[in-house]
Design a protein around this motif. Structure first.
Motif, mmCIF file in Angstrom:
data_model
loop_
_atom_site.group_PDB
_atom_site.id
_atom_site.type_symbol
_atom_site.label_atom_id
_atom_site.label_comp_id
_atom_site.label_asym_id
_atom_site.label_seq_id
_atom_site.Cartn_x
_atom_site.Cartn_y
_atom_site.Cartn_z
ATOM 1 N N ARG A 206 0.847 -1.196 0.000
ATOM 2 C CA ARG A 206 0.000 0.000 0.000
ATOM 3 C C ARG A 206 0.885 1.249 0.000
ATOM 4 O O ARG A 206 1.977 1.249 0.578
ATOM 5 C CB ARG A 206 -0.875 0.046 1.246
ATOM 6 C CG ARG A 206 -1.798 -1.160 1.402
ATOM 7 C CD ARG A 206 -2.835 -0.905 2.469
ATOM 8 N NE ARG A 206 -2.237 -0.576 3.776
ATOM 9 C CZ ARG A 206 -2.936 -0.160 4.830
ATOM 10 N NH1 ARG A 206 -4.242 0.003 4.718
ATOM 11 N NH2 ARG A 206 -2.347 0.105 5.975
ATOM 12 N N LEU A 208 0.785 5.591 0.602
ATOM 13 C CA LEU A 208 0.050 6.706 1.189
ATOM 14 C C LEU A 208 0.085 7.884 0.221
ATOM 15 O O LEU A 208 1.162 8.407 -0.098
ATOM 16 C CB LEU A 208 0.721 7.096 2.512
ATOM 17 C CG LEU A 208 0.141 8.280 3.282
ATOM 18 C CD1 LEU A 208 -1.291 8.002 3.719
ATOM 19 C CD2 LEU A 208 1.030 8.603 4.491
ATOM 20 N N ARG A 277 -0.274 2.820 11.013
ATOM 21 C CA ARG A 277 -1.264 2.596 9.942
ATOM 22 C C ARG A 277 -2.389 3.632 9.904
ATOM 23 O O ARG A 277 -2.940 3.895 8.853
ATOM 24 C CB ARG A 277 -1.929 1.212 10.122
ATOM 25 C CG ARG A 277 -0.977 0.046 10.310
ATOM 26 C CD ARG A 277 -0.296 -0.350 9.018
ATOM 27 N NE ARG A 277 0.683 -1.415 9.204
ATOM 28 C CZ ARG A 277 1.961 -1.225 9.511
ATOM 29 N NH1 ARG A 277 2.433 0.003 9.669
ATOM 30 N NH2 ARG A 277 2.784 -2.244 9.661
ATOM 31 N N TRP A 291 -4.629 5.300 2.088
ATOM 32 C CA TRP A 291 -3.789 4.217 1.590
ATOM 33 C C TRP A 291 -4.375 3.702 0.277
ATOM 34 O O TRP A 291 -5.584 3.518 0.170
ATOM 35 C CB TRP A 291 -3.743 3.065 2.593
ATOM 36 C CG TRP A 291 -3.014 3.382 3.866
ATOM 37 C CD1 TRP A 291 -3.574 3.598 5.088
ATOM 38 C CD2 TRP A 291 -1.605 3.499 4.037
ATOM 39 N NE1 TRP A 291 -2.593 3.854 6.020
ATOM 40 C CE2 TRP A 291 -1.371 3.804 5.401
ATOM 41 C CE3 TRP A 291 -0.503 3.396 3.174
ATOM 42 C CZ2 TRP A 291 -0.098 3.993 5.918
ATOM 43 C CZ3 TRP A 291 0.764 3.579 3.687
ATOM 44 C CH2 TRP A 291 0.972 3.871 5.042
#
Ligand code: ZN
Length: 326
Positions: A206, A208, A277, A291
């Protein structure tokens, strides 16, 4: 080896030692072999006609002469001292200068025949444009040349007075230094480029990405911010990510850099691994941050809901190389 980012690897020789040869510089301003890159209030002269990509428009010494009403050694000396001419370097041995035409309200009118004709340029499709709006459609060497010309002229426009004592400054070294004219001060001022970090934060598969409030609809990009005094680049990456999204990062790896003369930055590109996270968006800076899965990014086609950053940006490069597994 990675290919360079847009605006980098300009394909010209800066010939920095020549800046300290004032007689050579003065002679080159009057040299018919020299090439002049006009800059008007941070805009560059380009030619754009239908069905073709834009190109940089440059002027001959004859065109410059007709634009500023004649070129004599005295006029050249005076214009150099104002920073109206800046020696950019050599391309295939041909001297290239930036030329400031900001004093004209309507430089295109001044540049109409005979100036354009002297430079062999057709009037149709010639305009001053913001380099950012061309979004990398210029040949990369032309893009780098125009970016340098724009950056130098911006610096001159903002450093006409000494930051130490307030007296006027005068351009030296063919436009690459300004010196305070008060002999008691005589502080030297050099062109600035301010560092900014730009980073793709990842968490496994993932990434950001965030939306700045000023972005075009749907555009997401990497996070970025200025390096502050007393801060390492790694510290700046971690701080900016934390401030904008509350995500903490661990390992930070350098990727590449990109000159970004909008107005005077160098973008230092990094990958950073997230160690937390949960996102808390700083809505003072961003409109959104989320994400994005690698597989989703690879399959999505740009639309109003999500689009990638511009092709000429290091942000796009950071994302693209990550998607490609780099
Ligand atoms: Zn001073």
């Amino acid at each position: 080896m990675r290919s360079p980012n847009y605006y980098a690897a300009p394909g010209f020789e800066r010939a920095g030692l020549k800046r300290r040869e004032p007689e050579w510089i003065r002679a080159r301003v009057l040299d018919p072999a020299s090439v002049f890159v006009p800059v008007w209030r941070s805009q560059n002269l380009v030619i754009e006609v239908e069905d073709a990509e834009p190109r940089a428009a440059v002027l001959t010494v004859e065109a410059v002469g007709s634009l500023i009403g004649g070129l004599s050694e005295d006029i050249v000396e005076e214009r150099l001292a104002h920073g109206h001419f800046v020696f950019l370097g050599l391309i295939d041995e041909r001297p290239h200068f930036a030329l400031d035409v900001s004093a004209h309200e309507t430089p295109l009118d001044m540049l109409r025949s005979p100036a354009l004709a002297a430079a062999g340029i057709e009037e149709a499709g010639v305009r001053f444009a913001d380099l950012r709006q061309l979004a990398g459609r210029l040949d990369r060497h032309e893009g780098a040349l125009l970016a340098l010309a724009r950056a130098m002229m911006f610096w001159h426009s903002r450093h006409r007075f000494c930051g130490s004592c307030g007296a006027p400054t005068k351009s030296e070294e063919a436009g690459h230094m300004r010196r305070c004219t008060d002999p008691a001060c005589a502080t030297m001022h050099f062109p600035r480029t301010d560092p900014a970090v730009i980073m793709l934060v990842t968490d496994g598969d993932r990434a950001l990405l965030g939306r700045n409030k000023n972005f075009i609809p749907g555009m997401y990009s990497t996070l970025a911010g200025f390096v502050e005094p007393g801060e390492s680049l790694e510290d700046a990456v971690a701080r900016e990510v934390r401030e904008e999204t509350a995500i903490e990062v661990g390992a930070v790896h350098y990727h590449s850099s990109q000159p970004w003369p909008f107005p005077a930055n160098i973008m230092l590109g990094f990958y950073a691994e997230a160690t937390s996270r949960d996102i808390t968006v700083d809505y003072g800076e961003l409109a959104d941050a989320s994400w994005f899965e690698r597989s989703w990014l690879l399959s999505h086609v740009d639309d109003e809901s999500f689009r990638m950053p511009r092709r000429d940006s290091i942000a796009r490069r950071l994302i693209g190389d990550w998607l490609a597994g780099g």
